[in-house]
Design a protein around this motif. Sequence first.
Motif, PDB file in Angstrom:
ATOM      1  N   LEU A  86      75.561  60.336  73.196  1.00 48.77           N
ATOM      2  CA  LEU A  86      75.721  59.537  72.025  1.00 48.77           C
ATOM      3  C   LEU A  86      77.188  59.346  71.739  1.00 48.77           C
ATOM      4  N   ASP A  87      77.580  58.063  71.493  1.00 47.18           N
ATOM      5  CA  ASP A  87      78.914  57.896  71.423  1.00 47.18           C
ATOM      6  C   ASP A  87      79.081  58.387  69.639  1.00 47.18           C
ATOM      7  N   GLY A  88      80.380  58.049  69.253  1.00 41.79           N
ATOM      8  CA  GLY A  88      80.695  58.503  67.764  1.00 41.79           C
ATOM      9  C   GLY A  88      79.964  57.900  66.746  1.00 41.79           C
ATOM     10  N   ASN A  89      79.541  56.601  67.431  1.00 38.13           N
ATOM     11  CA  ASN A  89      78.551  55.853  66.275  1.00 38.13           C
ATOM     12  C   ASN A  89      76.996  56.253  66.544  1.00 38.13           C
ATOM     13  N   GLY A  90      76.523  57.010  67.320  1.00 38.98           N
ATOM     14  CA  GLY A  90      75.266  57.248  67.504  1.00 38.98           C
ATOM     15  C   GLY A  90      74.580  56.391  68.521  1.00 38.98           C
ATOM     16  N   ARG A  91      75.383  55.439  69.427  1.00 37.22           N
ATOM     17  CA  ARG A  91      74.793  54.612  70.247  1.00 37.22           C
ATOM     18  C   ARG A  91      74.706  55.335  71.609  1.00 37.22           C
ATOM     19  N   PHE A  92      73.944  54.658  72.536  1.00 41.60           N
ATOM     20  CA  PHE A  92      73.900  55.352  73.910  1.00 41.60           C
ATOM     21  C   PHE A  92      73.697  54.141  74.782  1.00 41.60           C
ATOM     22  N   LEU A  93      73.975  54.273  76.105  1.00 43.63           N
ATOM     23  CA  LEU A  93      73.463  53.207  77.097  1.00 43.63           C
ATOM     24  C   LEU A  93      72.425  53.450  77.716  1.00 43.63           C
ATOM     25  N   ILE A  94      71.524  52.431  77.775  1.00 47.86           N
ATOM     26  CA  ILE A  94      70.075  52.338  78.480  1.00 47.86           C
ATOM     27  C   ILE A  94      70.303  51.601  79.600  1.00 47.86           C
ATOM     28  N   PRO A  95      70.608  52.179  80.885  1.00 50.21           N
ATOM     29  CA  PRO A  95      71.070  51.597  82.150  1.00 50.21           C
ATOM     30  C   PRO A  95      69.934  50.299  82.436  1.00 50.21           C
ATOM     31  N   LYS A  96      70.322  49.451  82.748  1.00 42.19           N
ATOM     32  CA  LYS A  96      69.552  48.044  83.128  1.00 42.19           C
ATOM     33  C   LYS A  96      68.275  48.263  83.946  1.00 42.19           C
ATOM     34  N   ARG A  97      68.656  49.294  84.950  1.00 38.82           N
ATOM     35  CA  ARG A  97      67.198  49.580  85.796  1.00 38.82           C
ATOM     36  C   ARG A  97      66.136  50.114  84.825  1.00 38.82           C
ATOM     37  N   TYR A  98      66.553  51.047  83.867  1.00 36.15           N
ATOM     38  CA  TYR A  98      65.618  51.619  83.161  1.00 36.15           C
ATOM     39  C   TYR A  98      64.882  50.533  82.223  1.00 36.15           C
ATOM     40  N   LEU A  99      65.752  49.528  81.514  1.00 35.17           N
ATOM     41  CA  LEU A  99      65.143  48.351  80.599  1.00 35.17           C
ATOM     42  C   LEU A  99      64.288  47.946  81.361  1.00 35.17           C
ATOM     43  N   LYS A 100      64.649  47.481  82.730  1.00 34.99           N
ATOM     44  CA  LYS A 100      63.653  46.750  83.574  1.00 34.99           C
ATOM     45  C   LYS A 100      62.316  47.465  83.640  1.00 34.99           C
ATOM     46  N   LEU A 101      62.391  48.705  84.144  1.00 32.35           N
ATOM     47  CA  LEU A 101      61.108  49.482  84.375  1.00 32.35           C
ATOM     48  C   LEU A 101      60.133  49.422  83.032  1.00 32.35           C
ATOM     49  N   ALA A 102      60.969  49.518  81.754  1.00 34.11           N
ATOM     50  CA  ALA A 102      60.157  49.579  80.680  1.00 34.11           C
ATOM     51  C   ALA A 102      59.737  48.123  80.099  1.00 34.11           C
ATOM     52  N   GLY A 103      60.060  47.054  80.818  1.00 37.13           N
ATOM     53  CA  GLY A 103      59.840  45.980  80.275  1.00 37.13           C
ATOM     54  C   GLY A 103      60.664  45.689  78.680  1.00 37.13           C
ATOM     55  N   ILE A 104      61.810  46.051  78.457  1.00 41.32           N
ATOM     56  CA  ILE A 104      62.414  46.078  77.545  1.00 41.32           C
ATOM     57  C   ILE A 104      63.516  45.041  77.584  1.00 41.32           C
ATOM     58  N   GLU A 105      63.599  43.945  76.727  1.00 44.87           N
ATOM     59  CA  GLU A 105      64.508  43.081  77.026  1.00 44.87           C
ATOM     60  C   GLU A 105      65.727  43.192  75.930  1.00 44.87           C
ATOM     61  N   GLN A 106      65.367  43.129  74.625  1.00 45.44           N
ATOM     62  CA  GLN A 106      66.222  43.239  73.600  1.00 45.44           C
ATOM     63  C   GLN A 106      65.610  44.109  72.284  1.00 45.44           C
ATOM     64  N   GLU A 107      64.434  43.755  71.909  1.00 48.48           N
ATOM     65  CA  GLU A 107      63.962  44.540  70.770  1.00 48.48           C
ATOM     66  C   GLU A 107      63.150  45.568  71.290  1.00 48.48           C
ATOM     67  N   LEU A 108      63.389  46.739  70.631  1.00 45.90           N
ATOM     68  CA  LEU A 108      62.621  47.762  71.017  1.00 45.90           C
ATOM     69  C   LEU A 108      61.897  48.637  70.005  1.00 45.90           C
ATOM     70  N   LYS A 109      61.300  49.886  70.156  1.00 47.97           N
ATOM     71  CA  LYS A 109      60.788  50.790  69.163  1.00 47.97           C
ATOM     72  C   LYS A 109      60.819  51.998  69.621  1.00 47.97           C
ATOM     73  N   PHE A 110      61.540  52.939  68.774  1.00 49.30           N
ATOM     74  CA  PHE A 110      61.595  54.337  69.210  1.00 49.30           C
ATOM     75  C   PHE A 110      60.584  55.085  68.421  1.00 49.30           C
ATOM     76  N   ILE A 111      59.986  55.975  68.996  1.00 48.74           N
ATOM     77  CA  ILE A 111      58.762  56.667  68.413  1.00 48.74           C
ATOM     78  C   ILE A 111      58.875  58.134  68.797  1.00 48.74           C
ATOM     79  N   GLY A 112      58.870  58.885  67.560  1.00 46.31           N
ATOM     80  CA  GLY A 112      59.168  60.335  67.788  1.00 46.31           C
ATOM     81  C   GLY A 112      57.728  61.015  68.186  1.00 46.31           C
ATOM     82  N   VAL A 113      57.772  61.594  69.427  1.00 45.03           N
ATOM     83  CA  VAL A 113      56.596  62.379  69.756  1.00 45.03           C
ATOM     84  C   VAL A 113      56.707  63.557  70.148  1.00 45.03           C
TER      85      VAL A 113
END
Length: 153
Positions: free
Chosen positions: A88-115
Motif C-alpha cells: 500500500l502507498d501512503g494513502n492506502g492505495r495499491f496497484l492491481i495489475p491489468k492482467r489481474y483486472l482482466k482475469l477477474a472481469g473488473i473494469e472500474q467498479e469493484l467490491k472488496f469482501i472480507g472473507v
Amino acid sequence: MRFLGNIEAKADTKGRAFLPAVFRKALQVSGEDRLVLRKDVYEQCLVLYPEQVWNEQLDILRQRLNRWDKKQWQIFRQYVSDAEVVTLDGNGRFLIPKRYLKLAGIEQELKFIGVDDTIEIWSKERCDAPFVEPADFGSALQELMGQNGEETE
C-alpha cells in the motif's frame, strides 16, 4: 486477523484502488504491511492475502506436495507463479495489475469482501447477485453446521 464487510470502490484508469479503511486498520493492528494478490482458484475474483496468511497457506500446500512428483510440482508452480506481492502507498492505495483486472472481469467498479483471513476483490456487476439464493441459504447453512455430528436446534 479477521476481515468482515462488503465495500464498493473504484479503480482508477491505471488500476489503482484504495484498500477500504476498515481492512487497512485490521492490517495495521496485526503489523502487516505487505499483501499477496492472486486470482481465486475457483471463482472469477481476486484474493488479497496478508503476507503471513499467504505464507501459512504455502506451508500447508508444500507439506502435502511430493517434490519428486512432476504433476504436484507443476500445480505448486502454477499456484505461486500466479501470485504477486503488493504494498500500500501512503494513502492506502495499491496497484492491481491489468492482467489481474482482466482475469477477474473488473473494469472500474469493484467490491472488496472480507472473507475471514483474506480479502476478495470482485467486479461489482458480478458480485451484485447473491452467492447463494436467499431461499436456499438457511437450509444450506443448517446442513453444513449439522455435519459435524452436533445437534442443530
